[in-house]
Scaffold this active site. Structure first.
Site: not given
Ligand code: PLP
Length: 389
Positions: A185
């Site tokens: 991210k």
């Molecule tokens: C990565 C992601 C999540 C979950 O995040 P984590 O930190 O990996 O638990 C939820 N929704 C979307 C759209 C994502 O890309």
């Protein structure tokens, strides 16, 4: 091999983490507070609660929004499974409305239709897919009309802006917004998440739920004869007010996230430049177009190509293998949530959201991350032009 996404780590990040290890406070120390304050002020929300992951944030947000058995959460099928799993964790029912074909975000029109058909929807959860913010005024109006609240899944969209110029996460169009700091991210904490809100009751509830449901801040005690003695509260006393979880994040993770956060705008600017270069390089391809054309407001989490594989007379697997042979990693974001066995067993069928299925059949994400060098991008472009024309 060039992956589709990867974190950027430099010496400042390493030093920030080492400093915490030397400080003696590993969890719930000053870095958690500092990271919460930094994100809260940057997005323009009143409150922020850092948690162990984006998924933990979505789960707590579902609870704080009042989801549970007998109610439902409506979201887009084009998301990671965590968005709708947050409903299942609480015993609520996940439900889906189709995407807008030009943005791949939850369609406000489809949302209105779905809300009219199911009266139990308590939460509408738009996902800012690929970093492109949803049409929030329209989605908020649809949710308001149905008596539902909005919880934004902004896992892709830290640093992105709504059409009105506000930053994603300011909660002007929602009750809560949830971010993720997984390494692919915008910024990395290792693992981590954050929930922002402007509602004090929600904030206090999130703080409790993050740590076993034990009272926080100035939550009143319930059991009077245990909590105090001679009109003075007992210094050792605490109460568990509801069933919560252990979803805390550590100072180690927040130190890393803070160091990364100071370079967020730089990260996004580079991602945008790379995305615009891809747009220009692929503009002449007959069977291919960018899945999202809007570049000015996005967080640029993904670069998704839409490829008409039938017209190209080459399957997606074949294209992915050919790119892999040229050292290029690709991925599909996402297999629609409705297509997974668990969701099929709940009665969902892929055909229910045809625009999402159409998008899914054509989607392919190519490498987009801060450390992708100009030479590497040129290598990706050359390979795509060879394989997809
Ligand atoms: C990565 C992601 C999540 C979950 O995040 P984590 O930190 O990996 O638990 C939820 N929704 C979307 C759209 C994502 O890309």
């Amino acid at each position: 091999m060039i992956p589709y996404g990867r974190q950027h780590i430099d010496e400042r990040d390493v030093e920030a983490v080492v400093d915490v290890l030397r400080s003696g406070l590993l969890t719930q120390g000053p870095k958690v507070d500092a990271f919460e304050a930094a994100v809260r002020d940057y997005v323009g929300a009143k409150y922020a609660v850092a948690v162990a992951s984006g998924t933990a944030g979505l789960h707590l947000a579902s609870m704080a929004a009042g989801l549970g058995p007998g109610s439902a959460l409506l979201t887009s099928p084009i998301t990671f499974v965590a968005t709708s799993n947050a409903a299942l964790y609480t015993g609520a029912r996940p439900t889906f409305a189709d995407v807008d074909p030009t943005t791949v975000n939850l369609s406000p029109e489809a949302t209105r239709v779905a809300l009219a058909a199911s009266r139990d929807v308590r939460v509408v959860s738009p996902v800012h897919f690929g970093g492109l913010p949803c049409d929030m005024p329209a989605l908020k109006a649809a949710a308001d009309a149905a008596g539902a609240v909005v919880v934004e899944d902004a896992a892709h969209a830290l640093g992105a802006r709504y059409a009105d110029g506000g930053r994603v996460g300011n909660c002007q169009h929602s009750l809560m917004t949830v971010f993720s700091f997984h390494p692919v991210k915008a910024i990395a904490a290792g693992e981590g998440g954050m929930v922002t809100t402007n509602n004090e009751d929600v904030y206090r509830r999130l703080l409790r739920l993050r740590s076993h449901g034990i009272n926080k801040l100035d939550d009143a005690f319930v059991v009077a004869d245990e909590s105090s003695e001679g009109g003075q509260s007992n210094p050792w006393y605490y109460e568990m007010l509801e069933l919560g979880y252990h979803y805390r994040i550590t100072d180690i993770q927040c130190a890393l996230a803070l160091a990364q956060f100071s370079r967020l705008d730089e990260f996004i600017a580079r991602r945008r430049l790379l995305a615009e270069r891809y747009d220009a390089a692929f503009a002449g391809l007959e069977h291919c177009r960018p899945a999202q054309g809007e570049r000015a407001r996005s967080g640029h989490h993904l670069y998704v190509m839409r490829i008409d594989f039938a017209g190209l007379k080459r399957s997606r697997s074949d294209v992915m293998r050919a790119l892999r042979e040229r050292g290029i990693g690709t991925q599909v974001h996402y297999i629609p949530v409705t297509n997974h066995p668990v969701y099929r067993s709940l009665g969902w069928r892929p055909e229910g959201t045809p625009d999402a299925q159409h998008y899914y059949r054509e989607a392919l994400s190519i490498p987009l991350f801060f450390d992708l060098s100009d030479d590497e991008q040129a290598q990706v472009i050359a390979a795509v032009l060879q394989v997809v024309s």
